[in-house]
Scaffold this motif. Structure first.
Motif, short mmCIF file in Angstrom:
data_model
loop_
_atom_site.label_atom_id
_atom_site.label_comp_id
_atom_site.label_asym_id
_atom_site.label_seq_id
_atom_site.Cartn_x
_atom_site.Cartn_y
_atom_site.Cartn_z
N LEU A 302 0.82 -1.21 0.00
CA LEU A 302 0.00 0.00 0.00
C LEU A 302 0.85 1.26 0.00
O LEU A 302 0.35 2.34 -0.31
CB LEU A 302 -0.92 0.01 1.23
CG LEU A 302 -1.98 -1.11 1.25
CD1 LEU A 302 -2.66 -1.16 2.60
CD2 LEU A 302 -3.01 -0.89 0.14
N GLY B 278 -9.19 1.89 3.33
CA GLY B 278 -8.72 3.03 2.55
C GLY B 278 -8.06 4.14 3.34
O GLY B 278 -7.57 5.09 2.73
N ALA B 303 -4.85 5.47 -0.71
CA ALA B 303 -4.81 5.47 -2.17
C ALA B 303 -5.52 6.74 -2.63
O ALA B 303 -6.30 7.33 -1.87
CB ALA B 303 -5.51 4.23 -2.73
N THR B 306 -10.87 5.72 -3.07
CA THR B 306 -11.44 4.50 -2.50
C THR B 306 -12.96 4.58 -2.62
O THR B 306 -13.55 5.63 -2.32
CB THR B 306 -11.02 4.34 -1.02
OG1 THR B 306 -9.61 4.11 -0.97
CG2 THR B 306 -11.73 3.15 -0.38
N SER B 354 -9.85 0.24 -4.17
CA SER B 354 -8.99 1.43 -4.14
C SER B 354 -8.13 1.47 -5.39
O SER B 354 -7.84 0.43 -5.98
CB SER B 354 -8.08 1.42 -2.90
OG SER B 354 -8.84 1.53 -1.72
N GLY B 355 -7.72 2.66 -5.76
CA GLY B 355 -6.85 2.81 -6.92
C GLY B 355 -6.65 4.26 -7.26
O GLY B 355 -6.82 5.14 -6.39
N SER B 356 -6.30 4.50 -8.51
CA SER B 356 -5.99 5.87 -8.92
C SER B 356 -7.10 6.50 -9.74
O SER B 356 -7.25 7.71 -9.74
CB SER B 356 -4.71 5.89 -9.77
OG SER B 356 -3.67 5.30 -9.06
#
Lengths: 387, 387
Positions: A302, B278, B303, B306, B354-356
């Protein structure tokens, strides 16, 4: 939701304790077999049964309410595990795999057959055998009990024949190993499901002192990518070759650009505690997924760097009194306490910190763990064993 | 560790259940007061007591073994909470704060005094009052029960006088509110400790349908930084002004660039479930820290984006059968199941991704939640209530 699967873990230490949150999230009914109601996991797990893991009757009774049986430690006798299997229980990892986590001679023999590099080793039964081994590989010689040990130890580094004679005098079954002049210690954590799916976590560096893991750095700083891939390949090869189900931790020496396998553990492992706060899927959830034959979770980090430092008991029995300082000093530090009575040198918790810069992250984790242990903030690891 | 503090939570729903892992990590002894042994938290919490939260005797008995009492829901009668306080128990949040989460008229009055923008509202006791309100603010009119409700509802959107008359016929104490023509709904989660420390999480967007929260996006996409800061300021102002201890969720309308406060909840909240996977510190750990007067944890995101999507029960009672697909399809999705019997439309779990990239992350969370609900993968939210 009438079909919550039931996982029974034999043993109720901190590994069982830290498995509870993963079971809660997936609505897996989680049971532990504890020796006493105040053990680490027994304090928190709704499904605690009391019994002796060395007793086939106790273990069979415990297993009767479970869909899958797995382990908090490797001390369950082989005969008990085989009795479980004979009774038709799903035991993961199974007796054929567990043998190699319980019997160091069998493990060395099996890895050698598979062509996996290990330290030089030999069975020894007397001093002449140890001396002959030392003539080939030099002193010090590492003596390891094939199973068990004495005085809570199973590994002895002997600088000379007299020390080896003292270990031999206890009448244990022993192997001798070369003391590897390693550059550092690494560990790779993998998981494997009965369906054969495998997943590997980033390779970590571990820092040991006095035979106790003190610090884990994820990923291992500056590890050559080829060597990291090789470590993951070794972990997955061992898991598949030994038919491991669940999580497998492989401790490695990095020496002169080569990897040598030191130890195996077929359960969640201290070198994987960083995954609770630092990876998408914690090792505890991964172990549950694997033993339930569910698809494995993502193992990626993470944050760029995560460091876990173990909290070793100091002189003061009350860790909670010191939480306030640690939390105020670093609101981003992640504290895990195991609910165990404090004894000097005993692992009673850990602290994890994450971030971008290794030195900063490591300093944060070390300071917090040091303070929790005995009220002194230190960025060195020279604490917690009676400072 | 002789001084593990004991936190007692009244109620044993999914909020109590998801508090267990936070308590395990900090070695806080966690007890829940459940109505039945098969309730969500009672299934997993080692310290489950059975009793009726409406009974002062049951609640006082439960509290006698606890250092701090807190809540899974806001239905504990004020008289019971006052009895706890009179007996000397630490109740967090306390009765003076909780009143504003239990009594919508008191809440609106208090926020108005503090100069915090809310929808137009008025007390109404008869149809003439509702019609007079509608003449000033237009139909539809939102009627809200000051406390409680009927048929499991406490809010009614009335398009015309006939509908209001039907609600009035139940004899409840009511307020009328303007139906705000909002652009979207937001929520801000803050925490406050007895020492007065406050901490705010990033502001999220919530998507509701049929009065049920379906999706939470952290952070709220495209929210003007000034407005995000304003929402956090409002949350912290309310927490301090009402002397809230623990977590406070403030639901907001964003309308024409302005913020209006919709609802308050003084406990962990659906809009904060994303923090489990998150944020550095989950809302459940934050609540424990706050009620124990420990320093609050870092609230930042792990991140860039989320998204949490609730899993609403479909026709098939067995969620576990479908875990295998969700986990295989997206090893990075994070599933939480609440261990509750599936009923169509009931919240039985959630999935977090979660991510971009928002669109990608939202699609992952929606597909997983949709599939868990009823075996159909969908990126729309039109599922789970009897599709």
């Amino acid at each position: 939701m009438n079909s919550q699967p039931v996982v029974g873990m034999i043993g109720a230490g901190q590994l069982a304790r830290m498995s509870c949150p993963a079971a809660i999230a997936l609505a897996v009914r989680f049971r532990v077999l504890a020796a006493a109601a105040d053990e680490s996991a027994a304090q928190v797990c709704q499904g605690t049964a009391l019994g002796d893991y060395r007793s086939a009757a106790d273990v069979l009774d415990f297993a009767s309410g479970c869909d899958v049986i797995t382990f908090d430690h490797e001390h369950v006798p082989g005969a008990v595990i085989e009795a479980l299997e004979a009774a038709g229980h799903a035991v993961r990892p199974g007796s054929r795999a567990l043998r190699f986590a319980q019997d160091k001679r069998a493990m060395r023999g099996r890895l050698a057959e598979a062509g996996i590099a290990c330290p030089h080793w030999a069975s020894v039964s007397d001093l002449a055998g140890v001396v002959a081994f030392a003539e080939r590989h030099g002193w010090p010689v590492v003596l390891k009990a094939v199973t068990g040990g004495y005085d809570g130890k199973g590994v002895w580094v002997c600088a000379m024949a007299e020390q080896a004679a003292e270990v031999l005098s206890h009448g244990l079954d022993l192997i001798a190993e070369q003391l590897v002049p390693f550059d550092r210690e690494l560990a790779v954590l993998v998981a494997r499901s009965p369906a054969g799916q495998g997943a590997a976590y980033p390779v970590v560096q571990t820092v040991q002192a006095g035979g106790i893991c003190r610090e884990v750095i994820a990923p291992a700083p500056g590890l050559r990518p080829g060597l990291a891939a090789e470590a993951q390949r070794i972990g997955l090869q061992i898991a598949a070759g030994l038919d491991v189900t669940g999580v497998l931790a492989v401790e490695l020496f990095e020496a002169g650009g080569e990897l040598l396998v030191n130890e195996l553990a077929m359960r969640p492992h201290n070198s994987g505690h960083w995954t609770i706060d630092g990876a998408v899927t914690s090792q505890f959830e991964q172990h549950l997924r694997a033993v339930l034959n569910l698809p494995l979770g993502q193992t990626s980090q993470l944050a760029p760097v995560t460091v876990t430092v173990n909290v070793l008991g100091g002189q003061d029995p009350d860790l909670h009194d010191r939480l306030i300082h640690v939390m105020a000093a670093d609101p981003g530090s992640r504290v895990q306490l195991y609910g165990k009575p404090v004894r000097p040198g005993r692992k009673v918790g850990h602290v994890t910190a994450s971030g971008s810069r290794l030195e900063q992250v490591r300093a944060r984790a070390r300071r917090a763990a040091s303070y929790l242990a005995d009220g002194v903030e230190s960025e060195s690891l020279d604490w917690g064993t009676g400072r």
